[in-house]
Enzyme design. Structure first.
Site, PDB file in Angstrom:
ATOM      1  N   ARG A  49       0.836  -1.190   0.000  1.00  0.00           N
ATOM      2  CA  ARG A  49       0.000   0.000   0.000  1.00  0.00           C
ATOM      3  C   ARG A  49       0.868   1.235   0.000  1.00  0.00           C
ATOM      4  O   ARG A  49       1.706   1.416   0.893  1.00  0.00           O
ATOM      5  CB  ARG A  49      -0.922  -0.014   1.220  1.00  0.00           C
ATOM      6  N   THR A  96      -0.923   7.613  -0.947  1.00  0.00           N
ATOM      7  CA  THR A  96      -2.235   7.467  -1.585  1.00  0.00           C
ATOM      8  C   THR A  96      -3.056   6.339  -0.979  1.00  0.00           C
ATOM      9  O   THR A  96      -4.271   6.284  -1.160  1.00  0.00           O
ATOM     10  CB  THR A  96      -2.058   7.172  -3.082  1.00  0.00           C
ATOM     11  N   ASP A 128      -1.323  -5.251  13.326  1.00  0.00           N
ATOM     12  CA  ASP A 128      -0.803  -5.547  11.996  1.00  0.00           C
ATOM     13  C   ASP A 128      -0.555  -7.052  11.896  1.00  0.00           C
ATOM     14  O   ASP A 128       0.352  -7.591  12.534  1.00  0.00           O
ATOM     15  CB  ASP A 128       0.493  -4.775  11.752  1.00  0.00           C
ATOM     16  N   ASP A 164       3.099  -8.153  10.773  1.00  0.00           N
ATOM     17  CA  ASP A 164       4.104  -7.969  11.819  1.00  0.00           C
ATOM     18  C   ASP A 164       3.951  -9.004  12.926  1.00  0.00           C
ATOM     19  O   ASP A 164       4.943  -9.532  13.448  1.00  0.00           O
ATOM     20  CB  ASP A 164       4.009  -6.557  12.402  1.00  0.00           C
TER      21      ASP A 164
END
Length: 214
Positions: A109, A113, A205, A208
């Site tokens: 990602r 944006t 996350d 992670d």
């Protein structure tokens, strides 16, 4: 055990899935335990998403007699992992269907944006003749999942499902608008996305936590 949520979304609410998801969400769940739980949940969810696979009757010999028995019909399944976190669900799926083919879609990602950028794509050559199950732990904004499924369809696949651990309502809306024909299977539809596009209450996350990179 599952609950239809409308718009092609199925919440897999089996007690074992929900129990393991709660353990997964805990802040202090260690990396190894997190990884094992994700694998166990994905195996249980694979059981649900493959419920309607087509069967054919074949003749076999048991130790006692000949009989007509059911076998899966057609080409083997293809699991497509959306890198990198999708690999945390892939192994559990393969535990249940070890003969399945495997593909990978690499997306990240853009931090500004927040749009997905593809950096890797490797799929079976005959994917057009296979039923495809795309996997990624989180359906947050929905943009990466939608982009990954677009890549899979452009390669020729016409039978695609999407499996995740958690989904946000915003992500489901984006995904279903892009791919109304693709059913979504999730263990939970959480409350919302926060300003950083994290699912709340979520589990942090997933990448992670799976790989111990934070």
């Amino acid at each position: 055990m599952s609950t239809e949520q409308g718009s092609g979304v199925t919440v897999v609410d089996h007690p074992l899935v929900q129990h393991k998801l709660t353990l997964l969400r805990r802040r202090h769940t260690a990396t190894g335990e997190f990884r094992n739980l994700a694998r166990e949940i994905s195996l249980l969810m694979a059981y649900e998403v493959t419920r309607n696979l087509p069967l054919e009757r074949v003749t076999i010999e048991t130790p006692l007699e000949t009989m007509e028995a059911p076998l899966l019909s057609g080409k083997k399944l293809c699991f497509v992992s959306i890198l990198r976190a999708g690999d945390g669900l892939l192994q559990g799926m393969l535990d249940l269907v070890p003969s399945a083919r495997v593909g990978h879609v690499g997306l990240y990602r853009d931090p500004v944006t927040r749009e997905p950028v593809q950096y890797y794509l490797k799929l079976p050559e005959d994917i057009a003749s296979r039923q495809v199950i795309a996997v990624d732990p989180m359906l947050a904004t929905g943009h990466s999942a939608a982009a990954a499924v677009t890549c899979i369809k452009q390669a020729g696949a016409s039978q695609v499902s999407f499996v995740c651990l958690l989904a946000a309502p915003e992500g489901l809306a984006v995904f279903s608008a892009a791919h109304p024909d693709v059913p979504v299977f999730t263990a939970s539809v959480d409350r919302e996305l926060d300003s950083h596009a994290y699912i709340r209450p979520g589990l942090g996350d997933a990448g992670d936590r799976l790989f111990g990179t934070k």
